[in-house]
Design an enzyme around this catalytic site. Structure first.
Site, PDB file in Angstrom:
ATOM      1  N   ASP A   1      -4.841   2.354   3.354  1.00 45.19           N
ATOM      2  CA  ASP A   1      -5.853   1.259   3.471  1.00 45.19           C
ATOM      3  C   ASP A   1      -5.589   1.605   5.156  1.00 45.19           C
ATOM      4  O   ASP A   1      -4.764   1.660   5.728  1.00 45.19           O
ATOM      5  CB  ASP A   1      -4.965  -0.169   3.588  1.00 45.19           C
ATOM      6  CG  ASP A   1      -5.497  -0.722   1.810  1.00 45.19           C
ATOM      7  OD1 ASP A   1      -6.547   0.060   1.395  1.00 45.19           O
ATOM      8  OD2 ASP A   1      -5.348  -1.866   1.574  1.00 45.19           O
TER       9      ASP A   1
ATOM     10  N   ARG B   1     -13.600   0.261  -4.250  1.00 50.23           N
ATOM     11  CA  ARG B   1     -12.923   0.716  -2.465  1.00 50.23           C
ATOM     12  C   ARG B   1     -12.685   2.507  -2.392  1.00 50.23           C
ATOM     13  O   ARG B   1     -11.631   2.139  -2.394  1.00 50.23           O
ATOM     14  CB  ARG B   1     -11.529  -0.030  -2.646  1.00 50.23           C
ATOM     15  CG  ARG B   1     -11.879  -1.871  -2.320  1.00 50.23           C
ATOM     16  CD  ARG B   1     -10.280  -1.774  -2.296  1.00 50.23           C
ATOM     17  NE  ARG B   1     -10.554  -3.915  -2.481  1.00 50.23           N
ATOM     18  CZ  ARG B   1      -9.299  -4.268  -2.396  1.00 50.23           C
ATOM     19  NH1 ARG B   1      -8.411  -3.635  -1.769  1.00 50.23           N
ATOM     20  NH2 ARG B   1      -9.121  -5.664  -2.414  1.00 50.23           N
TER      21      ARG B   1
ATOM     22  N   ASP C   1       1.204  -0.988   0.056  1.00 44.27           N
ATOM     23  CA  ASP C   1      -0.213   0.158  -0.078  1.00 44.27           C
ATOM     24  C   ASP C   1       0.534   1.055  -0.091  1.00 44.27           C
ATOM     25  O   ASP C   1       2.347   1.201   0.608  1.00 44.27           O
ATOM     26  CB  ASP C   1      -0.855   0.306   1.298  1.00 44.27           C
ATOM     27  CG  ASP C   1      -2.197  -1.211   1.062  1.00 44.27           C
ATOM     28  OD1 ASP C   1      -2.360  -1.647   0.174  1.00 44.27           O
ATOM     29  OD2 ASP C   1      -1.541  -1.893   2.154  1.00 44.27           O
TER      30      ASP C   1
ATOM     31  N   ASP D   1      -1.102  -2.749  -4.236  1.00 42.65           N
ATOM     32  CA  ASP D   1      -1.916  -2.737  -3.458  1.00 42.65           C
ATOM     33  C   ASP D   1      -2.679  -2.247  -3.437  1.00 42.65           C
ATOM     34  O   ASP D   1      -3.519  -1.136  -4.588  1.00 42.65           O
ATOM     35  CB  ASP D   1      -1.662  -3.459  -1.616  1.00 42.65           C
ATOM     36  CG  ASP D   1      -3.378  -4.379  -0.770  1.00 42.65           C
ATOM     37  OD1 ASP D   1      -4.439  -4.128  -1.438  1.00 42.65           O
ATOM     38  OD2 ASP D   1      -2.292  -5.040  -0.129  1.00 42.65           O
TER      39      ASP D   1
END
Ligand SMILES: *[C@@H]1O[C@H](CO)[C@@H](O)[C@H](O)[C@H]1NC(C)=O
Length: 324
Positions: free
Chosen positions: A165, A218, A131, A161
């Site tokens: 997050d 997302r 991330d 990724d």
């Protein structure tokens, strides 16, 4: 491919007047966009980071890595390439100098600590499989006026990724005035259907005044958490935007969605549905699918701008080079 549902502007304005401001004492509705661009609002309130000192300016990955071990105020000047993932410690603020500073092929992790601020930085391409920013058991974090991107929605969707997050019971986070663009997997809140024991009652995140464009999914996706999304601009999402799963509570308001498939959805991809409320949003060639009505009333005061001017304000006020 998309349902068509547009809300007329007069209906929207009427909704703001009779709905938002009267029914919910936490909200003051505004007809025109005039939100302060330099203010911490929402679940992350109270975050102070490294304080207000002049701090240390870094111009290489080695300098950044050393400064990160000390904390305080760290200023990144220029684009630092290949720093990998740098762990930030408690009481740290990382700031970019000017509009063109940041990290390429690198990122930050805040793990088992808190009180961290990250502002005015460009983040392009995480290291592969990682991330750009990950919050893991992190509390009190403010991420503001940054630009997050990779190579777009092409190639292997798992090469990188997430952009940002928030996992493992992280809590009290505000994500504001950022640009998220050209990436497969945007921002995941809650990483697994099987992590309810740790996450339930945590993962409280406010996303406001963020500009999302050409991100596949997302935006964010939320499991178990409590997430307030307001005054954001969305376009070009082919899979889903705000995805509430596993009993998560999500409130989405005052935002503009254009060509966004499943702008707000509660029954995708997980063992259990989530909850969602949407109000005062503008949908153009975009649809929603809400199976369980949400009940989130944010516990803090905030002012919601009118959805109709959010995209134009973000075009000039989101991302880097805005705050001093
Ligand atoms: C903001 O997002 C919109 C669509 O969601 C996009 O068209 C626009 O280019 C973005 N603006 C900036 C300044 O990145």
């Amino acid at each position: 491919m998309y349902f068509i549902r547009s809300v007329g502007l007069s209906a929207l304005a009427a909704g703001l007047v009779s709905g938002t401001s009267i029914n919910d004492p936490g909200v003051v509705a505004r007809q025109a966009c005039s939100a302060s661009v330099d203010e911490l609002v929402g679940y992350g309130s109270g975050t102070t980071g490294g304080g207000s000192g002049t701090g240390t300016t870094v111009t290489s990955c080695a300098e950044l890595a050393s400064a990160a071990k000390v904390g305080g105020v760290i200023k990144i000047s220029g684009t630092l390439t290949g720093c990998d993932i740098i762990d930030l410690k408690a009481d740290t603020t990382v700031l970019g100098v000017g509009a063109n500073s940041g990290l390429a092929n690198g990122g930050f992790r805040v793990r088992r600590t808190g009180n961290v601020i990250i502002r005015n930085l460009n983040f392009h391409n995480p290291p592969e499989k990682k991330d750009l920013i990950s919050l893991d058991q992190a509390t009190q974090v403010w991420i503001d006026h940054c630009d997050f991107s990779s190579e777009g929605i092409t190639g292997d969707k798992d090469r990188f990724d997430g952009l940002l997050d928030v996992t493992h019971a992280s809590d009290f986070v505000t994500i504001s005035w950022n640009k998220f663009h050209d990436h497969w997997k945007g921002s995941l809140v809650g990483h697994s259907d099987n992590n309810g024991d740790e996450d339930t009652g945590h993962l409280r995140v406010t996303y406001h005044h963020n500009n999302w464009s050409n991100v596949n999914s997302r935006l964010p996706s939320v499991r178990f958490g409590t997430v307030h999304v307001y005054n954001s601009c969305y376009e070009g999402t082919e899979t889903s935007a705000v995805n509430s799963r596993m009993g998560a509570q999500v409130l989405v308001e005052g935002s503009s969605f254009t060509n966004t498939h499943l702008a707000v959805v509660t029954d995708l991809d997980s063992k259990e549905d989530g909850f969602a409320t949407e109000r005062n949003n503008l949908f153009v060639n975009s649809d929603t699918r809400i199976t369980q009505a949400g009940s989130l009333k944010p516990p803090y005061a905030y002012t919601a701008d009118d959805a109709s001017c959010v995209c134009s304000v973000l075009a000039s006020q989101a991302g880097t080079g805005i705050i001093g």
